[in-house]
Scaffold this active site. Structure first.
Site, PDB file in Angstrom:
ATOM      1  N   ASP A 177       0.797  -1.244   0.000  1.00  0.00           N
ATOM      2  CA  ASP A 177       0.000   0.000   0.000  1.00  0.00           C
ATOM      3  C   ASP A 177       0.819   1.277   0.000  1.00  0.00           C
ATOM      4  O   ASP A 177       0.370   2.290   0.546  1.00  0.00           O
ATOM      5  CB  ASP A 177      -0.908   0.073   1.256  1.00  0.00           C
ATOM      6  N   ASP A 230      -7.992  -6.137   9.900  1.00  0.00           N
ATOM      7  CA  ASP A 230      -7.495  -5.057   9.030  1.00  0.00           C
ATOM      8  C   ASP A 230      -7.525  -3.706   9.735  1.00  0.00           C
ATOM      9  O   ASP A 230      -6.890  -2.751   9.259  1.00  0.00           O
ATOM     10  CB  ASP A 230      -8.375  -4.938   7.778  1.00  0.00           C
TER      11      ASP A 230
HETATM   12  C1  BGC Z   1      -1.217  -4.382  10.471  1.00  0.00           C
HETATM   13  C2  BGC Z   1       0.013  -5.073  10.967  1.00  0.00           C
HETATM   14  C3  BGC Z   1      -0.170  -6.583  10.892  1.00  0.00           C
HETATM   15  C4  BGC Z   1      -0.600  -7.001   9.508  1.00  0.00           C
HETATM   16  C5  BGC Z   1      -0.869  -8.483   9.391  1.00  0.00           C
HETATM   17  C6  BGC Z   1      -1.608  -4.889   9.110  1.00  0.00           C
HETATM   18  O1  BGC Z   1      -2.819  -4.339   8.731  1.00  0.00           O
HETATM   19  O2  BGC Z   1      -1.044  -2.999  10.474  1.00  0.00           O
HETATM   20  O3  BGC Z   1       0.266  -4.690  12.281  1.00  0.00           O
HETATM   21  O4  BGC Z   1       1.022  -7.233  11.253  1.00  0.00           O
HETATM   22  O5  BGC Z   1      -1.752  -6.298   9.123  1.00  0.00           O
HETATM   23  O6  BGC Z   1      -2.013  -8.874  10.064  1.00  0.00           O
END
Ligand code: BGC
Length: 449
Positions: free
Chosen positions: A163, A388
């Site tokens: 992203d 998310d």
């Molecule tokens: C988060 C991370 C996390 C990753 C995997 C992301 O959206 O910000 O902290 O490790 O997702 O779940």
């Protein structure tokens, strides 16, 4: 020239002579010579014991032995015993991979300065100007650990900065989707510099395979986003010591919900006298309706603008199954284009721009090597069960904000064309375990469990 570039063509042209391959070896650099065309081919993939234990104790025994990626989402995540839900550091994971007898581990590099400039749920710890810290305190220690000879036999797949680069095209002024934060990151160049540094340093290791994030078809599939983003990827691949040969491939759909294939229509399918591309709010002039065709077309485009001919793509299939009772089983018979597409599509989201904890989603294809032409793997990069983003404000020390795209009552913004968010309620912070979502992913898995 990378050997892998030529290995793919050699595989295609099975009649290639020994003399030809010797020329290739002679012109390859020492590092590149060790790299495989597709690291996933024939690999034994590492299963993260932390995620596996959570999945197994949360009703997911059937999938607990699937390989998922490790996310280095902050500097502290490099070391063991760091804050948050994961207790293993990078070295622990690499050691565990060796102990498991695995030879491939997937690691997400995710800590750019001013991270996640178009959203709030995964804003990170580094300020927009913190590029020096990113390089010295984040990338350098990772490279040092990955470069330890103890891990020389592991193929380390790195998914580089989710992203980030696409935001520099789609979410900057003068577009209506612009955010001030993305304008800052475009102006200061730190996404491009950071990705360039990561690619150069990681790519120099003979057993590391860099894949750059290319968003998903519902983000860059429009003509004006596709080519422009390709140029930004190329710019990053030439920045801060990097070269295009440091890029092994690209990763699509990471942590997103885009379907692999829509079996009942394409963008060019004509309903009521016009292609659905032109006549429906779902497709809305996008050139693609699914991830495989998107990734394959992007691969070709990227090779055409200067990336290696041997590029391979990864598609994250952790949450794009869209099974369960609402899955269409045949094409609609409606002659109204919108009704036709809405009754035919497997992707049941309210809008393609929705990305947070989508209601109705299911686990997608189980991880698999070489599933389609140009695709190195279907992989579970986003670990199923990890949120998310929080559906309401939750104070935290992880730098995570509250993004209303994770709030089921939110009616949207220009980035999802002002549609409802489609998010599940009561979600915890991004990266934290979200049991209700995990159960829904299991129930709606496709292929079913
Ligand atoms: C988060 C991370 C996390 C990753 C995997 C992301 O959206 O910000 O902290 O490790 O997702 O779940």
């Amino acid at each position: 020239m990378r050997l892998s570039l030529s290995k793919r063509s050699l595989a295609v042209a099975a009649t290639a002579t020994l003399a030809a391959s010797l020329v290739v070896v002679a012109t390859s650099t020492a590092n590149a010579a060790a790299k495989l065309d597709n690291p996933y081919a024939g690999a034994r993939m590492y299963v993260n014991p932390d995620w596996s234990a959570k999945a197994a104790s949360s009703g997911g025994q059937a999938i607990a032995n699937q390989p998922t990626a490790i996310w280095l989402d902050r500097i502290a995540a490099i070391e063991s015993g760091s804050a948050g839900s994961n207790t293993m550091g990078l070295r622990d994971h690499l050691d565990a991979a060796v102990d498991q007898g695995a030879n491939l581990i997937q690691v997400v590099i995710y800590n750019l300065p001013g991270r996640d400039c178009a959203a709030l749920a995964s804003n990170g710890e580094l300020a927009p100007t913190d590029i020096a810290t990113y390089q010295s305190d984040y990338i350098d220690p990772i490279v040092e650990i990955m470069g330890d000879p103890a891990y020389a036999n592991l193929r380390i797949v790195t998914v580089v900065e989710i992203d980030s680069l696409p935001n520099l095209v789609t979410n900057v002024s003068p577009r209506p989707t612009a955010t001030p934060e993305c304008d800052v990151m475009k102006a200061n160049g730190n996404y491009v510099q950071g990705v360039g540094y990561a690619l150069a340093q990681l790519g120099a290791l003979p057993n590391v395979y860099n894949y750059i994030d290319i968003g998903h078809h519902g983000w860059l599939g429009w003509t004006d986003n596709f080519a422009a983003s390709g140029q930004v990827f190329l710019q990053a691949a030439r920045a801060n010591g990097a070269e295009p040969s440091d890029v092994h491939g690209f990763a699509a759909n990471v942590a997103n919900y885009g379907i692999l294939d829509e079996p009942f229509f394409e963008a060019t399918t004509v309903v009521g006298g016009k292609p659905v591309r032109e006549s429906t709010t779902w497709v809305d002039w996008n050139n693609y309706v699914a991830e495989v065709e998107y990734a394959q077309a992007y691969r070709q485009h990227l090779v055409g603008i200067g990336f290696d001919a041997g590029l391979g793509m990864i598609i994250d299939t952790s949450r794009n199954g869209w099974g369960g009772p609402d899955r269409p089983t045949r094409a609609s018979t409606s002659t109204d284009p919108n009704t036709f597409v809405n009754e035919s599509r497997l992707d049941r989201r309210i809008h393609l721009g929705n990305w947070c904890n989508q209601a109705g989603a299911g686990l997608g294809e189980r991880p698999k090597a070489s599933p389609a032409s140009g695709i190195d793997a279907y992989a579970w990069i986003k670990p199923p069960g990890e949120s998310d983003g929080a559906s309401r404000e939750i104070p935290n020390d992880e730098g995570k904000g509250f993004d209303r795209m994770c709030d089921p009552t939110y009616a949207g913004n220009p980035r999802n064309n002002n549609n409802m968010s489609g998010a599940l309620p009561d979600a915890p912070l991004s990266g934290h375990w979200f049991q209700a979502q995990f159960e829904e992913l299991l129930a709606n898995a496709y292929p079913p469990l």
